[in-house]
Design an enzyme around this catalytic site. Structure first.
Site, mmCIF file in Angstrom:
data_model
loop_
_atom_site.group_PDB
_atom_site.id
_atom_site.type_symbol
_atom_site.label_atom_id
_atom_site.label_comp_id
_atom_site.label_asym_id
_atom_site.label_seq_id
_atom_site.Cartn_x
_atom_site.Cartn_y
_atom_site.Cartn_z
ATOM 1 N N HIS A 158 0.837 -1.213 0.000
ATOM 2 C CA HIS A 158 0.000 0.000 0.000
ATOM 3 C C HIS A 158 0.867 1.257 0.000
ATOM 4 O O HIS A 158 0.432 2.298 -0.494
ATOM 5 C CB HIS A 158 -0.899 0.035 1.250
ATOM 6 C CG HIS A 158 -1.619 -1.252 1.499
ATOM 7 N ND1 HIS A 158 -2.531 -1.767 0.613
ATOM 8 C CD2 HIS A 158 -1.548 -2.138 2.530
ATOM 9 C CE1 HIS A 158 -3.000 -2.920 1.098
ATOM 10 N NE2 HIS A 158 -2.423 -3.159 2.245
ATOM 11 N N HIS A 205 5.437 6.704 6.683
ATOM 12 C CA HIS A 205 5.154 6.255 5.318
ATOM 13 C C HIS A 205 4.583 7.427 4.532
ATOM 14 O O HIS A 205 4.310 8.481 5.106
ATOM 15 C CB HIS A 205 4.160 5.085 5.334
ATOM 16 C CG HIS A 205 2.850 5.464 5.909
ATOM 17 N ND1 HIS A 205 2.555 5.343 7.261
ATOM 18 C CD2 HIS A 205 1.771 6.019 5.338
ATOM 19 C CE1 HIS A 205 1.345 5.794 7.477
ATOM 20 N NE2 HIS A 205 0.836 6.221 6.336
ATOM 21 N N HIS A 246 2.007 8.952 1.084
ATOM 22 C CA HIS A 246 0.909 8.801 0.115
ATOM 23 C C HIS A 246 1.223 9.768 -1.019
ATOM 24 O O HIS A 246 1.728 10.881 -0.755
ATOM 25 C CB HIS A 246 -0.433 9.169 0.750
ATOM 26 C CG HIS A 246 -0.769 8.367 1.972
ATOM 27 N ND1 HIS A 246 -1.577 7.250 1.939
ATOM 28 C CD2 HIS A 246 -0.371 8.497 3.268
ATOM 29 C CE1 HIS A 246 -1.687 6.749 3.168
ATOM 30 N NE2 HIS A 246 -0.960 7.474 3.985
ATOM 31 N N GLU A 272 -3.494 13.387 1.192
ATOM 32 C CA GLU A 272 -4.777 12.887 1.715
ATOM 33 C C GLU A 272 -5.573 14.061 2.283
ATOM 34 O O GLU A 272 -6.680 14.342 1.830
ATOM 35 C CB GLU A 272 -4.513 11.821 2.786
ATOM 36 C CG GLU A 272 -3.736 10.622 2.217
ATOM 37 C CD GLU A 272 -4.085 9.324 2.887
ATOM 38 O OE1 GLU A 272 -3.843 9.186 4.098
ATOM 39 O OE2 GLU A 272 -4.618 8.438 2.203
ATOM 40 N N HIS A 325 3.232 10.625 6.637
ATOM 41 C CA HIS A 325 2.582 10.344 7.928
ATOM 42 C C HIS A 325 3.603 9.743 8.883
ATOM 43 O O HIS A 325 4.187 8.697 8.592
ATOM 44 C CB HIS A 325 1.418 9.368 7.727
ATOM 45 C CG HIS A 325 0.250 10.004 7.049
ATOM 46 N ND1 HIS A 325 -0.726 9.282 6.384
ATOM 47 C CD2 HIS A 325 -0.079 11.309 6.901
ATOM 48 C CE1 HIS A 325 -1.619 10.105 5.883
ATOM 49 N NE2 HIS A 325 -1.256 11.346 6.183
ATOM 50 N N THR A 361 -6.291 6.295 7.644
ATOM 51 C CA THR A 361 -6.856 6.590 6.312
ATOM 52 C C THR A 361 -6.789 5.357 5.407
ATOM 53 O O THR A 361 -7.055 5.431 4.216
ATOM 54 C CB THR A 361 -6.066 7.726 5.631
ATOM 55 O OG1 THR A 361 -4.711 7.286 5.475
ATOM 56 C CG2 THR A 361 -6.120 8.993 6.456
ATOM 57 N N THR A 362 -6.398 4.225 6.025
ATOM 58 C CA THR A 362 -6.409 2.959 5.292
ATOM 59 C C THR A 362 -7.099 1.932 6.187
ATOM 60 O O THR A 362 -7.083 2.070 7.419
ATOM 61 C CB THR A 362 -4.971 2.461 5.026
ATOM 62 O OG1 THR A 362 -4.306 2.336 6.291
ATOM 63 C CG2 THR A 362 -4.192 3.418 4.149
#
Ligand SMILES: COc1ccc(C)cc1NC(=O)Nc1ccc2c(c1)[B-](O)(O)OC2
Ligand SMILES: [Zn+2]
Length: 262
Positions: free
Chosen positions: A65, A95, A97, A107, A120, A200-201
């Site tokens: 992801h 990590h 995004h 995000e 994040h 958010t996942t």
């Protein structure tokens, strides 16, 4: 739940997550669109402190992801404290995004505007909870620092991460990653917005006190492009899927307010 059967595609993406994770339609979901002049300045909100000098990075991994750098969280050697937090929260991982070629990728958005990427930095409340897994499912279990990445010049330290990405091209790959201090990824100002939200996942636990920094850091298109050479799929899978657009769109604010540091 058997394996991660969620993703960012048409069939398994954010609009479908509620089927396996009904909390996706909950009352404190993340990310959100932050509207600066609707955020409430709160004089009780002090500065945040990031004590990362003794941090010990362990490895960098592709979890299918995102790309994640994990830290030794066996003691309180590196924590975030202050701001909206009642306790110190222990550094666990960070990590990213990001988007596809040229399109948005963050995000959280600010007055409807997205950034190219979002970092994040995940911390957990080891004062109140015995394990990360317990904390990640508790309403005051996690504190996540959100840092926007905007496009411009090369980031002088990001190469330490992008140079390692070829080692974790495929889902399930991991490699040693020692001696990295996330302090080098912080902007000059630690002014922030804060609100109560969620992962958010999936599993989308409503366990996050979000601390989103107002000042973005700057990375180059070339550096961001290196994240896109990662793949969502494992090495043995014949379907090759470039890792990009791994972001959830903003969710309904519902009955929440966003507070702003001074
Ligand atoms: C399968 O994943 C899990 C299984 C069991 C537990 C207890 C937690 C997780 N996941 C998890 O912590 N994710 C996660 C943690 C922190 C953040 C995010 C995702 B993010 O929203 O992207 O940024 C901040
Ligand atoms: Zn994240």
């Amino acid at each position: 739940m058997i394996g991660d059967h969620w993703g960012y595609g048409k069939e398994d993406g954010p609009s479908a997550w509620h089927r396996h994770y009904p909390v996706a339609k909950g009352n404190r979901q993340s990310p959100i669109d932050i509207i600066p002049n609707e955020a409430r300045r709160d004089s009780r909100l002090g500065p945040i402190f990031l004590k990362y000098d003794q941090c010990r990075s362990l490895n960098i991994a592709n979890n299918g992801h995102s790309v994640v750098v994990e830290f030794d969280d066996s003691d309180d050697r590196s924590v975030v404290l202050g701001g909206p937090l009642d306790n110190p929260y222990r550094l666990k991982q960070f990590h990213f995004h990001w988007g596809g070629k040229g399109c948005e990728g963050s995000e959280h958005t600010v007055a409807g505007v997205g950034y190219a990427s979002e970092l994040h930095v995940v911390h957990w409340n080891a004062v109140k909870y015995k394990t990360y897994n317990d904390a990640a499912a508790a309403p005051d279990g996690l504190a996540v620092l959100g840092i926007f990445l905007e496009l411009g010049d090369d980031h002088r330290w990001l190469h330490m991460i992008t140079d390692a990405l070829y080692m974790v091209k495929f889902k399930g790959s991991t490699t040693d990653f020692k001696g990295f201090n996330p302090k080098c990824l912080l902007p000059s100002s630690l002014h922030y917005w804060t609100y109560l939200g969620s992962l958010t996942t999936p599993p989308l636990h409503e366990s996050v006190t979000w601390i989103v920094l107002k000042e973005p850091i700057v990375i180059s298109e070339k550096q961001l492009g290196m994240f896109r050479m990662l793949q969502f799929n494992g090495e043995e899978e014949d379907q090759r899927m470039r890792m990009e657009n791994n972001f959830r769109p903003p969710q309904n604010l519902k009955e929440r307010i966003v507070r702003s540091s001074n």
